[in-house]
Design a protein around this motif. Structure first.
Motif, mmCIF file in Angstrom:
data_model
loop_
_atom_site.group_PDB
_atom_site.id
_atom_site.type_symbol
_atom_site.label_atom_id
_atom_site.label_comp_id
_atom_site.label_asym_id
_atom_site.label_seq_id
_atom_site.Cartn_x
_atom_site.Cartn_y
_atom_site.Cartn_z
ATOM 1 N N UNK A 29 4.187 112.088 16.636
ATOM 2 C CA UNK A 29 4.049 110.704 17.257
ATOM 3 C C UNK A 29 2.533 110.344 17.824
ATOM 4 N N UNK A 30 2.392 109.239 18.029
ATOM 5 C CA UNK A 30 0.975 108.794 18.557
ATOM 6 C C UNK A 30 1.182 108.184 20.083
ATOM 7 N N UNK A 31 0.385 108.849 20.954
ATOM 8 C CA UNK A 31 0.665 108.176 22.198
ATOM 9 C C UNK A 31 -0.540 107.764 22.860
ATOM 10 N N UNK A 32 -0.618 106.571 23.637
ATOM 11 C CA UNK A 32 -1.598 105.991 24.184
ATOM 12 C C UNK A 32 -2.006 106.692 25.416
ATOM 13 N N UNK A 33 -3.255 106.329 26.067
ATOM 14 C CA UNK A 33 -3.642 106.843 27.169
ATOM 15 C C UNK A 33 -2.700 106.672 28.366
ATOM 16 N N UNK A 34 -1.780 105.440 28.267
ATOM 17 C CA UNK A 34 -0.959 104.956 29.253
ATOM 18 C C UNK A 34 0.317 105.763 28.995
ATOM 19 N N UNK A 35 0.500 106.751 28.278
ATOM 20 C CA UNK A 35 1.826 107.058 27.833
ATOM 21 C C UNK A 35 2.551 107.850 29.095
ATOM 22 N N UNK A 36 1.725 108.213 30.128
ATOM 23 C CA UNK A 36 2.379 108.788 31.371
ATOM 24 C C UNK A 36 3.041 107.834 32.178
ATOM 25 N N UNK A 37 2.614 106.463 32.212
ATOM 26 C CA UNK A 37 3.092 105.455 32.972
ATOM 27 C C UNK A 37 4.183 104.766 32.138
ATOM 28 N N UNK A 38 3.925 104.371 30.896
ATOM 29 C CA UNK A 38 5.071 103.628 30.072
ATOM 30 C C UNK A 38 6.023 104.660 29.239
ATOM 31 N N UNK A 39 5.610 105.664 28.728
ATOM 32 C CA UNK A 39 6.426 106.329 27.973
ATOM 33 C C UNK A 39 6.537 105.871 26.392
ATOM 34 N N UNK A 40 5.708 105.289 26.109
ATOM 35 C CA UNK A 40 5.673 104.485 24.628
ATOM 36 C C UNK A 40 4.928 105.725 23.769
ATOM 37 N N UNK A 41 5.682 105.676 22.839
ATOM 38 C CA UNK A 41 5.159 106.342 21.627
ATOM 39 C C UNK A 41 5.658 105.845 20.327
ATOM 40 N N UNK A 42 4.949 106.157 19.225
ATOM 41 C CA UNK A 42 5.058 105.740 18.063
ATOM 42 C C UNK A 42 5.125 106.946 16.820
ATOM 43 N N UNK A 43 6.161 106.791 15.995
ATOM 44 C CA UNK A 43 6.148 107.793 15.181
ATOM 45 C C UNK A 43 5.090 107.373 13.959
ATOM 46 N N UNK A 44 4.232 108.614 13.576
ATOM 47 C CA UNK A 44 3.355 108.341 12.525
ATOM 48 C C UNK A 44 3.695 109.143 11.420
#
Length: 62
Positions: A29-44
């Motif tokens: 998965x790809x996670x942005x720097x904001x992952x700890x706040x919003x938990x957003x991830x994308x399967x790559x």
């Protein structure tokens, strides 16, 4: 999650052990720097081998 690739100041790529494909391999998965706040991830990629192949093909195109 196990980090496998970092792009510097951008997103990170990790093996997510909570997402398993039908072959028993874990998704990347790809996670942005904001992952700890919003938990957003994308399967790559649906396996580490698939991610590795994508990276090799991209480097050959350059």
């Amino acid at each position: 999650m196990v980090k496998v690739l970092s792009s510097g100041y951008g997103p990170s790529f990790s093996i997510d052990t909570s997402i398993k494909n039908e072959n028993g391999e874990f998704a990347v998965v790809e996670t942005e720097l904001s992952f700890k706040r919003n938990g957003s991830k994308k399967i790559v990629a649906y396996s580490f081998a698939e991610l590795l192949l994508q990276e090799i093909e991209a480097s050959l195109e350059e």
